[in-house]
Scaffold this active site. Structure first.
Site, mmCIF file in Angstrom:
data_model
loop_
_atom_site.group_PDB
_atom_site.id
_atom_site.type_symbol
_atom_site.label_atom_id
_atom_site.label_comp_id
_atom_site.label_asym_id
_atom_site.label_seq_id
_atom_site.Cartn_x
_atom_site.Cartn_y
_atom_site.Cartn_z
ATOM 1 N N HIS A 139 0.847 -1.185 0.000
ATOM 2 C CA HIS A 139 0.000 0.000 0.000
ATOM 3 C C HIS A 139 0.885 1.237 0.000
ATOM 4 C CE1 HIS A 139 -3.427 2.526 0.755
ATOM 5 N NE2 HIS A 139 -2.899 3.005 1.860
ATOM 6 N N LYS A 160 -1.100 10.611 1.406
ATOM 7 C CA LYS A 160 -0.190 10.150 0.345
ATOM 8 C C LYS A 160 -0.672 10.591 -1.044
ATOM 9 C CE LYS A 160 -0.643 5.815 1.491
ATOM 10 N NZ LYS A 160 -1.562 5.989 2.631
ATOM 11 N N ASP A 178 -2.135 4.086 -4.415
ATOM 12 C CA ASP A 178 -2.818 3.097 -3.573
ATOM 13 C C ASP A 178 -2.116 1.739 -3.528
ATOM 14 O OD1 ASP A 178 -5.015 2.555 -1.759
ATOM 15 O OD2 ASP A 178 -5.733 1.165 -3.295
ATOM 16 N N ARG A 244 17.331 15.025 13.097
ATOM 17 C CA ARG A 244 17.382 16.396 12.606
ATOM 18 C C ARG A 244 18.629 16.683 11.774
ATOM 19 N NH1 ARG A 244 15.670 20.380 17.472
ATOM 20 N NH2 ARG A 244 15.652 21.815 15.689
#
Length: 314
Positions: A139, A160, A178, A244
């Site tokens: 997916h 998404k 999808d 980070r």
């Protein structure tokens, strides 16, 4: 086991059929390799890979033509007694009548191509490797972003498809929404594509299904794409410590191949399309030998070292 219909190969490679009386639709190819039966023409059949497509080039053909008739008949009968899926003559070479007669008797397809032997062999192996590669379906969304294949994953409804649509509007190309079919074509390469049914479609909650190819043109879609980078979207968690600097790469594994993965926290106000573009460009830059995080680390180390040097002088 995955297999390819011989009809697909004939159509893809534009092959001529020298044995039209045989049923091409019954033949399926299960291995992506080929064999050139040079040693077999000389009578050596040990370790003969009969399950592969057999490709005959100019050298094998010349040897066949130079054989005495009795020897020809003997070799042809032995070669074609194996369950060979098909024999393909390259360079517009024409098999002789005896070869075709014995091939039909043994139900072995004989095909032909105009292409040179080496180029045809390379092309058919590459194509079969893709078609017969191990395949899984996951997916997600796959987009070609600045030439980098970006696979966007995450929970259903996290954004998404919206990110993919924004990328398409910014000039990038959609591969699939999808459902992503991932094929392992080599130990280093994963290729993603869309299921035939959902190709070029995007589902947007509240709007429904849209056809990207129709709305934005053929330049906005692509059938297949190597997967170079994975962006995993997740809900922002203030308790979680996010990377980070990016000094150490994280990876996700598909079919035994590792792909660089960035976990991107989602919260209101973050522009996902810009983040995906930046991640793709940064990944491309790393492949070209420049790593911004390492450069920053080097500068900090130099600054610290210079500070210590100044202290020593004082």
């Amino acid at each position: 086991m995955a297999s390819v219909k011989m009809e697909q190969i004939v159509e893809k490679m534009k092959l001529n059929n020298f044995t039209p009386e045989l049923d091409v639709s019954k033949v399926r190819i299960k291995v992506p390799d080929i064999n050139r039966p040079a040693l077999q023409m000389a009578g050596y059949f040990e370790h003969f890979e009969a399950t592969r497509l057999q490709v005959i080039g100019f050298v094998e053909y010349s040897y066949m033509q130079g054989l005495p008739e009795a020897r020809k008949k003997e070799i042809y009968k032995r070669l074609l007694s194996y369950e060979i899926p098909a024999i393909i003559f390259c360079r517009e070479l024409i098999p002789d009548d005896l070869f075709l007669k014995i091939a039909v008797e043994n139900n072995v397809l004989v095909l032909g191509t105009k292409k040179a032997t080496s180029s045809f062999s390379a092309e058919i192996i590459r194509w079969l490797n893709v078609k017969l590669a191990p395949c899984i379906s996951i997916h997600g969304v796959l987009v070609d972003c600045f030439g980098e294949g970006v696979l966007i994953t995450g929970e259903s409804g996290i954004g998404k498809s919206e990110a993919a649509l924004e990328l398409v509007k910014r000039g990038h190309r959609l591969v699939t929404d999808d459902a992503v079919e991932i094929r392992k074509v080599s130990d280093e390469t994963l290729v993603g594509s869309a299921p035939e049914v959902t190709r070029h479609f995007i589902e947007l909650r509240g709007i429904g299904i849209i056809d990207v190819k129709t709305l934005y043109g053929v330049s906005s879609v692509k059938d297949t794409q190597n997967i170079d980078l994975v962006i995993h979207l997740e809900d922002w968690n203030k308790e979680k410590e996010y990377d980070r600097l990016g000094l150490e790469e994280e990876y996700v594994e598909y079919l035994g191949n590792k792909v660089v993965c960035h976990n991107i926290p989602i919260r209101p106000g973050r522009n996902l399309a810009v983040i995906c573009e930046t991640a793709a460009i940064n990944h491309r830059q790393k492949k070209m030998g420049y790593n911004a995080a390492q450069e920053l680390y080097r500068r900090v180390q130099e600054s610290i070292a210079n500070g210590r040097g100044d202290d020593d002088e004082d």
